[in-house]
Design an enzyme around this catalytic site. Structure first.
Site, PDB file in Angstrom:
ATOM      1  N   ASP A   9       0.800  -1.224   0.000  1.00  0.00           N
ATOM      2  CA  ASP A   9       0.000   0.000   0.000  1.00  0.00           C
ATOM      3  C   ASP A   9       0.834   1.277   0.000  1.00  0.00           C
ATOM      4  O   ASP A   9       0.284   2.373   0.176  1.00  0.00           O
ATOM      5  CB  ASP A   9      -0.994  -0.010   1.162  1.00  0.00           C
ATOM      6  N   ASP A  21      -6.980  -5.291  -3.591  1.00  0.00           N
ATOM      7  CA  ASP A  21      -6.727  -3.862  -3.338  1.00  0.00           C
ATOM      8  C   ASP A  21      -5.481  -3.365  -4.082  1.00  0.00           C
ATOM      9  O   ASP A  21      -5.358  -2.183  -4.388  1.00  0.00           O
ATOM     10  CB  ASP A  21      -6.514  -3.577  -1.841  1.00  0.00           C
TER      11      ASP A  21
HETATM   12  N1  GLY Z   1      -7.428  -3.642   3.100  1.00  0.00           N
HETATM   13  C1  GLY Z   1      -7.814  -2.347   2.715  1.00  0.00           C
HETATM   14  C2  GLY Z   1      -9.258  -2.116   2.880  1.00  0.00           C
HETATM   15  O1  GLY Z   1      -9.760  -2.268   3.975  1.00  0.00           O
HETATM   16  O2  GLY Z   1      -9.903  -1.778   1.933  1.00  0.00           O
END
Ligand code: GLY
Length: 371
Positions: A92, A153
């Site tokens: 991320d 994600d």
């Molecule tokens: N894992 C990232 C979210 O909660 O979207």
């Protein structure tokens, strides 16, 4: 002036009024999910750290209020130090450095911030597993072996790689992004347009091991925010590459998402729960992310086809504004109520989430500023 301008302009006035107030209490910290009216603060290396500076930059671009800029710059200083916290970092970095460093570079011509984003892109590229052609999501948090785990994600982190390739005129990062996106097309996307949250691979051979529930109800259910990440993420992959299969995937996920919305256009937290009812929490953050992705998708399609997706995005945003906003609640730092962070672990359920706020404002400004 577009037909959405009246309510969208009122919504924007509410947003900016609230941000002027909450920026004083939040300052240069890193909000995550709200509990009892106050956002819990995270570390600069947490996956959410880019959303607050991202929101501040959106507010700054519209208002030119220097306070928003100065807070965002201080957030960037703290986020940039995490580049040396190797073991805490994860895929991320795309959200973190994309929203903080790249904005600061673009809006302030800050070469140091550009360097931070390029270093983050190199760390993200370093997570690529060549045997399985996927980007590894996380370190072994909680003692669990995550060496073969990829998650939906991550599509939203690929723009950092596409941006870096363009910036330094070198295709390496772009190749890695597209190899990962192709794996997601093959291994995560189901025929009905829903997506898995997690798929694990053997990290040595690259062979698929299986899907996992992650933040969804079950391995083969349809976590609403995962679908929103996929819709927006595939759209951005198409934007950067022009590869038709990414556009087809974005439309397939978008159609699934839209066909499973309840009347008020804001999804329950998973589309494939055994039972739905008034007690099941919504996820307003999924609606905000999907609306912003739909507006991006609409702009890339022929006018008539795009107009249909734009109409859906506007309806979702209007419902969020009219039914989910904490606009005049002086005791609440969040903008959007009724999001679901991680249902199974009871983390931030039926609460404001900073990424819901960020994508709501991003989408609202896209809609408001469309000529
Ligand atoms: N894992 C990232 C979210 O909660 O979207």
């Amino acid at each position: 002036m577009n037909t959405e301008s009246n309510w969208a302009e009122s919504a924007w006035q509410k947003v900016i009024h609230k941000l002027e107030r909450t920026s004083k209490s939040i300052g240069a910290s890193f909000p995550n999910g709200s509990a009892n009216g106050r956002y819990e603060r995270s570390s600069p290396h947490d996956w959410v750290s880019g959303f607050w500076p991202g929101l501040l930059w959106l507010a700054y671009q519209e208002t030119k209020n220097d306070r928003f800029k100065l807070l965002a710059v201080e957030c960037e200083r703290q986020i940039s130090h995490t580049l040396w916290e190797f073991e805490h970092l994860h895929h991320d970095v795309g959200f973190m450095f994309g929203l903080s460093s790249i904005n600061q570079y673009k809006l302030m011509q800050d070469e140091e911030a550009k360097r931070h984003a390029l270093m983050a892109a190199s760390l993200l590229a370093g997570r690529f597993n060549a045997a399985g052609k996927f980007i590894r999501a996380w370190p072994n948090w909680g003692g669990e072996d995550h060496s073969g785990w990829a998650i939906i994600d991550c599509l939203m982190n690929l723009p950092l790689l596409y941006w870096a390739s363009k910036e330094i005129d070198d295709p390496r990062y772009r190749h890695i992004a597209s190899l990962h996106a192709d794996t997601v097309l093959r291994e995560f996307l189901l025929a009905d347009g829903s997506v898995h949250h997690i798929v694990s691979f053997d990290p040595e051979t690259g062979e698929r091991v299986g899907a996992r529930a992650g933040q969804g109800y079950a391995a083969d259910s349809a976590w609403a925010r995962g679908a929103a990440w996929a819709l927006y993420g595939f759209t951005l992959c198409y934007f950067y590459t022009g590869q038709a299969s990414y556009m087809e995937a974005a439309k397939r996920v978008a159609d699934y998402f839209l066909h499973h919305l309840p009347e008020d256009q804001v999804p329950y937290w998973d589309f494939k729960l055994p039972e739905f009812g008034t007690q099941v929490p919504r996820d307003s953050s999924a609606a905000a992310i999907a609306a912003s992705g739909l507006l991006e998708l609409a702009a890339l399609l022929p006018v008539e086809e795009g107009a249909e997706y734009q109409r859906h995005a506007a309806a979702m945003l209007r419902s969020l504004y009219e039914n989910y906003g904490a606009w005049d609640d002086e005791e609440e730092e969040g903008l959007l109520l009724h999001a679901t962070g991680y249902f199974a672990q009871d983390i931030h359920v039926d609460a404001p989430l900073i990424y819901g706020d960020y994508y709501f404002v991003e989408a609202l400004l896209k809609l408001k500023n469309t000529p």
